[in-house]
Each structure stands twice: as C-alpha cells, then as structure tokens.
Design a protein around this motif. Structure first.
Motif, PDB file in Angstrom:
ATOM      1  N   HIS A  63      42.520  34.540  37.278  1.00  0.00           N
ATOM      2  CA  HIS A  63      42.192  33.383  38.123  1.00  0.00           C
ATOM      3  C   HIS A  63      40.706  33.024  38.158  1.00  0.00           C
ATOM      4  N   GLY A  64      39.861  33.888  37.607  1.00  0.00           N
ATOM      5  CA  GLY A  64      38.435  33.601  37.577  1.00  0.00           C
ATOM      6  C   GLY A  64      37.681  33.931  38.844  1.00  0.00           C
ATOM      7  N   ARG A  65      38.399  34.168  39.920  1.00  0.00           N
ATOM      8  CA  ARG A  65      37.751  34.506  41.185  1.00  0.00           C
ATOM      9  C   ARG A  65      38.741  35.228  42.089  1.00  0.00           C
ATOM     10  N   ILE A  66      38.195  35.829  43.128  1.00  0.00           N
ATOM     11  CA  ILE A  66      39.014  36.531  44.115  1.00  0.00           C
ATOM     12  C   ILE A  66      38.636  36.001  45.489  1.00  0.00           C
ATOM     13  N   ASP A  67      39.633  35.708  46.298  1.00  0.00           N
ATOM     14  CA  ASP A  67      39.359  35.334  47.680  1.00  0.00           C
ATOM     15  C   ASP A  67      39.981  36.383  48.597  1.00  0.00           C
ATOM     16  N   ALA A  68      39.768  36.223  49.874  1.00  0.00           N
ATOM     17  CA  ALA A  68      40.260  37.205  50.845  1.00  0.00           C
ATOM     18  C   ALA A  68      41.781  37.286  50.839  1.00  0.00           C
ATOM     19  N   ARG A  69      42.440  36.173  50.596  1.00  0.00           N
ATOM     20  CA  ARG A  69      43.901  36.191  50.551  1.00  0.00           C
ATOM     21  C   ARG A  69      44.391  37.090  49.406  1.00  0.00           C
TER      22      ARG A  69
END
Length: 154
Positions: free
Chosen positions: A71-77
């Motif tokens: 996904h190219g990035r990670i978020d808190a979810r």
C-alpha cells in the motif's frame, strides 16, 4: 464530559479533551497545540502510524513490511488490523497506547468524578479492541479511588 447527568463543556468548550493532557515530562516533545508531552504525541494515530512505518522498514514486523510494500504507507487502522491478526509488534504498540490513554482517563475520572466517560474520535476506533467497554473501566478503576464511571464509545 457528562457529570451528574449534565453535559459539561468548560469555559472554552473543551472539557474532557484528554489528547492535550501532558503525560510525559519531555520539553522536546512539542505538540501542534504548543504544549509539550501531550497524550496525542504518545498514543495518537499519527504516532502509531509513524512508529509502525519505522518498524516495517527495520524488519521488526514482517506483517507491517508487507503492508507498506502493498500500500505504500501504514496508518493507525492498519496497525489495529494487524494486531487483530496477531502481529505481536502491533499488539505491543496498541497496548502501550491503550495504557497511556487509560492512565490519562483515570486522572480525568479522579479529578472530575464523572458519571459517564464518552470516547469519540478516529484514534479511539483504532484502539477499540484495547479500549473496549470490557477493558477500559478496569484501567480507569485501577487508577481511580473515585470509583468506576460508565464508559461509552461511539
């Protein structure tokens, strides 16, 4: 914040806002609000995402590394999802955040002795499992001689 069945907003409408309560004595940890050591800096969604991204890059969490690759990035979810899937690094991140939030809420309960604690916001949704109605009251009560407030989240 609701106390005695009444909504309490405070002088500027932010009564009960714990995100900007100082939880760490670190003058270098400056929050966007201008204060230092705010809970948001140590348990907020941004911190979770940043810490998880660093763990993915360093190899401490293969699950997060796969996420960042896909996904190219990670978020808190994503951290919450991987914790639910059993990633121990993510579980430890959320446990630490949950403990910090629980301690801050315990202080709030000690100071105000509210009849109800209502938790809202995206960061809460991320740590929903750790701050579930079954767990959070124990964390609040453990630090609160004032007694147990009803905990509601939305």
């Amino acid at each position: 914040m609701i106390s005695g069945g009444r909504l309490t907003r405070g002088a500027r409408g932010s009564a009960g806002e714990i995100g900007h309560v100082s939880v760490v004595d670190d003058p270098s940890a400056v929050c966007r609000c201008g204060s230092t050591g705010c809970l948001n800096l140590y348990a907020g969604g941004g911190l979770l995402a940043d810490t998880a991204s660093a763990a993915a890059r360093s190899g401490r969490s293969p699950a997060l590394a796969a996420r960042i690759e896909a996904h190219g990035r990670i978020d808190a979810r994503a951290v919450a999802e991987e914790a639910r899937a059993g990633d121990q690094y993510c579980v430890s991140l959320l446990t630490h955040a949950g403990n910090m939030i629980g301690r801050a809420l315990a202080s709030l309960v000690n100071i105000t002795n509210p009849s109800l604690v209502l938790i809202v916001g995206a960061a809460f949704m991320v740590v929903d499992e750790l701050l579930s109605p079954a767990r959070l009251p124990r964390w609040i009560d453990a630090g609160s001689p004032a007694g147990l407030a009803e905990v509601v989240h939305s």
